[in-house]
Design an enzyme around this catalytic site. Structure first.
Site, PDB file in Angstrom:
ATOM      1  N   GLY A 235       0.788  -1.232   0.000  1.00 46.18           N
ATOM      2  CA  GLY A 235       0.000   0.000   0.000  1.00 46.18           C
ATOM      3  C   GLY A 235       0.814   1.272   0.000  1.00 46.18           C
ATOM      4  O   GLY A 235       0.243   2.366   0.099  1.00 46.18           O
ATOM      5  N   TYR A 329      42.498   4.156  24.675  1.00 45.72           N
ATOM      6  CA  TYR A 329      43.123   5.475  24.648  1.00 45.72           C
ATOM      7  C   TYR A 329      42.055   6.551  24.825  1.00 45.72           C
ATOM      8  O   TYR A 329      40.900   6.391  24.426  1.00 45.72           O
ATOM      9  CB  TYR A 329      43.939   5.714  23.373  1.00 45.72           C
ATOM     10  CG  TYR A 329      43.174   5.648  22.067  1.00 45.72           C
ATOM     11  CD1 TYR A 329      42.668   6.793  21.458  1.00 45.72           C
ATOM     12  CD2 TYR A 329      42.987   4.419  21.417  1.00 45.72           C
ATOM     13  CE1 TYR A 329      41.998   6.733  20.247  1.00 45.72           C
ATOM     14  CE2 TYR A 329      42.325   4.351  20.203  1.00 45.72           C
ATOM     15  CZ  TYR A 329      41.828   5.512  19.620  1.00 45.72           C
ATOM     16  OH  TYR A 329      41.164   5.444  18.423  1.00 45.72           O
ATOM     17  N   SER A 343      33.008   2.350  10.120  1.00 41.81           N
ATOM     18  CA  SER A 343      33.524   1.816  11.374  1.00 41.81           C
ATOM     19  C   SER A 343      34.676   2.642  11.936  1.00 41.81           C
ATOM     20  O   SER A 343      35.149   2.369  13.040  1.00 41.81           O
ATOM     21  CB  SER A 343      33.978   0.365  11.191  1.00 41.81           C
ATOM     22  OG  SER A 343      35.011   0.279  10.224  1.00 41.81           O
ATOM     23  N   GLY A 344      35.127   3.647  11.213  1.00 38.84           N
ATOM     24  CA  GLY A 344      36.117   4.564  11.774  1.00 38.84           C
ATOM     25  C   GLY A 344      37.497   4.501  11.165  1.00 38.84           C
ATOM     26  O   GLY A 344      38.464   4.939  11.793  1.00 38.84           O
ATOM     27  N   HIS A 348      44.766   9.976   8.229  1.00 41.06           N
ATOM     28  CA  HIS A 348      44.869  11.174   9.063  1.00 41.06           C
ATOM     29  C   HIS A 348      46.314  11.411   9.504  1.00 41.06           C
ATOM     30  O   HIS A 348      47.179  10.519   9.415  1.00 41.06           O
ATOM     31  CB  HIS A 348      43.951  11.076  10.288  1.00 41.06           C
ATOM     32  CG  HIS A 348      44.302  10.001  11.261  1.00 41.06           C
ATOM     33  ND1 HIS A 348      45.365  10.095  12.134  1.00 41.06           N
ATOM     34  CD2 HIS A 348      43.716   8.796  11.525  1.00 41.06           C
ATOM     35  CE1 HIS A 348      45.424   9.013  12.897  1.00 41.06           C
ATOM     36  NE2 HIS A 348      44.426   8.200  12.531  1.00 41.06           N
ATOM     37  N   CYS A 365      43.494   2.781  11.409  1.00 41.31           N
ATOM     38  CA  CYS A 365      43.538   3.871  10.438  1.00 41.31           C
ATOM     39  C   CYS A 365      44.835   3.824   9.633  1.00 41.31           C
ATOM     40  O   CYS A 365      45.794   3.132   9.997  1.00 41.31           O
ATOM     41  CB  CYS A 365      43.435   5.219  11.147  1.00 41.31           C
ATOM     42  SG  CYS A 365      41.790   5.555  11.850  1.00 41.31           S
ATOM     43  N   ASN A 367      47.803   5.881   9.117  1.00 42.22           N
ATOM     44  CA  ASN A 367      48.522   7.015   9.702  1.00 42.22           C
ATOM     45  C   ASN A 367      49.472   7.616   8.674  1.00 42.22           C
ATOM     46  O   ASN A 367      50.185   6.891   7.964  1.00 42.22           O
ATOM     47  CB  ASN A 367      49.328   6.564  10.917  1.00 42.22           C
ATOM     48  CG  ASN A 367      48.464   6.305  12.151  1.00 42.22           C
ATOM     49  OD1 ASN A 367      48.983   6.019  13.230  1.00 42.22           O
ATOM     50  ND2 ASN A 367      47.148   6.390  12.007  1.00 42.22           N
TER      51      ASN A 367
END
Length: 413
Positions: A235, A329, A343-344, A348, A365, A367
């Protein structure tokens, strides 16, 4: 003076024959001109011309219900001159115009759950004004689904924007879609140069579309979703039509090699930057809810999701809140962050990491040095590709835009 008559259509699409007839009054037909009889010297009535039959066709048919609001109203006529057409529901009038073939066609949009009256004003072959009416009712949905276009799950697509070669087309519906085939049929993707593509449903509300390989640089992508009047199941109907367009920029692909600790950036096939990096250190730990998490940078083609000049990172962001855990940390402001997964995972700046180019010691990550991270932040576009290689953990298709981790023959199946 024009003689006016009003006739109501019994069924749209049916032809109605109308004839102008005299009415006898004291030996003379009303509207007839008397003429002298040259033989008897008396008067008699001359024959009255009859109107040609009027054949009026109206679509949607008279008294039709559950009409799609995407269906146009079309009025055509034979045996007279169509003077005007009015299509209205309450105080709302639907616009329209006469086409080159003489038919009238609506140009405005109908609404859901409304009854529309069609009034056609005609002049027949005798010059008499005739008015015909018809009505129909549009479908009344249980719910309607709006449509938006996404760059990814974190941001909207900017119409007219420029994106990287890994950017899929993403259409988001505001309600669950049961009839996915109907939704896909409503979506048109036009590209220049033209390339085929496939759909992939991330969930019941979001569908992606991608070609077999990364876009060619400079490709223009136009997307239209003609969802108005489309039954999406249970619908639910499409609320309205929507469209967007974007352009693919230069072809930028970065390759981050977990073994060599180098991230090399290629633009249009030429390497333009070779950067020392340090990726995820690997291994597992268990967080407070009992879930096990890992610390590898995930292998496979990632797509840039967003860029942040500064971003606060902490182990708590992925559920690690125990200060006694060696992987814990505290929150820290990190600079020049280019996100590549939900997820991060980021590229960087990591000035604290003295193992760039030598070892993988991050929590997942990529780095980089301050200078390299700044260059990435300033140079990369949303939709650019970062391929991570030689790690034991693959990027799940739903962690960011993992569309390219799936081979084309299995995409959407």
């Amino acid at each position: 003076m024009v003689q006016r008559r009003k006739v109501i259509i019994g069924a749209a699409g049916a032809a109605a024959g109308l004839a102008a007839a005299g009415f006898a009054v004291a030996g003379r037909a009303h509207g007839a001109k008397a003429a002298p009889d040259p033989v008897a010297g008396s008067w008699h009535s001359a024959a009255v011309p009859s109107a040609e039959p009027i054949q009026l066709t109206v679509s949607p048919a008279a008294d039709a219900d559950d009409v799609s609001p995407a269906e146009p109203v079309v009025v055509s006529l034979a045996g007279g001159n169509l003077q005007s057409v009015k299509v209205a529901s309450g105080g709302t009038t639907v616009g329209g115009e006469v086409q080159s073939d003489g038919t009238w066609r609506s140009t405005g949009t109908l609404a859901y759950g409304k009854t529309y009256k069609v009034t056609a004003s005609i002049v027949d072959s005798t010059g008499a004004a005739v008015e015909k009416t018809s009505s129909f009712t549009t479908v009344k949905p249980k719910a309607v689904a709006g449509i938006t276009f996404q760059a990814n799950g974190m941001g909207s697509l900017k119409t007219g924007g420029t994106y990287g070669v890994g950017q899929p087309v993403i259409v988001a519906f505001s309600r669950a879609v049961k009839n996915k085939a109907a939704a896909e049929k409503a979506i048109t993707v036009e590209t220049t140069p033209s390339v085929p593509g496939k759909f992939f449903w991330v969930n019941n509300t979001i569908v992606h579309w991608r070609p077999s390989k990364y876009w060619a640089k400079g490709t223009t992508v136009k997307v239209s979703v003609d969802a108005l009047g489309v039954h999406l199941g249970n619908g639910t109907y499409g609320k309205t039509n929507a469209k967007t367009h974007f352009t693919i920029g230069r072809a930028l692909v970065a390759i981050s090699d977990n073994n060599t600790h180098r991230t090399r950036v290629y633009v249009d096939g030429k390497m333009v930057r070779d950067m020392a990096c340090s990726n995820g250190k690997g291994g597992y730990t268990t967080i407070s809810d009992g879930k096990q998490i890992h610390f590898w940078t995930q292998s496979g083609p990632h797509v840039v999701l967003s860029k942040e000049r500064r971003h606060t990172m902490s182990s708590a962001s992925y559920g690690l809140t125990d200060p006694t855990n060696p992987n814990y940390y505290d929150p820290e402001v990190v600079e020049y962050c280019t996100r590549i997964s939900y997820s991060g995972e980021f590229l960087h700046a990591a000035p604290w990491n003295h193992s760039l180019g030598r070892a993988n010691i991050s929590h997942g990550c990529v780095n980089l040095s301050n200078a390299d991270a700044q260059w990435v932040y300033e140079s990369f576009l949303v939709g650019d590709v970062v391929e991570v290689r030689h790690t034991p953990k693959g990027l799940p298709v739903g962690d960011g835009l993992g569309d390219w981790t799936v081979s084309y023959d299995k995409y959407g199946t």
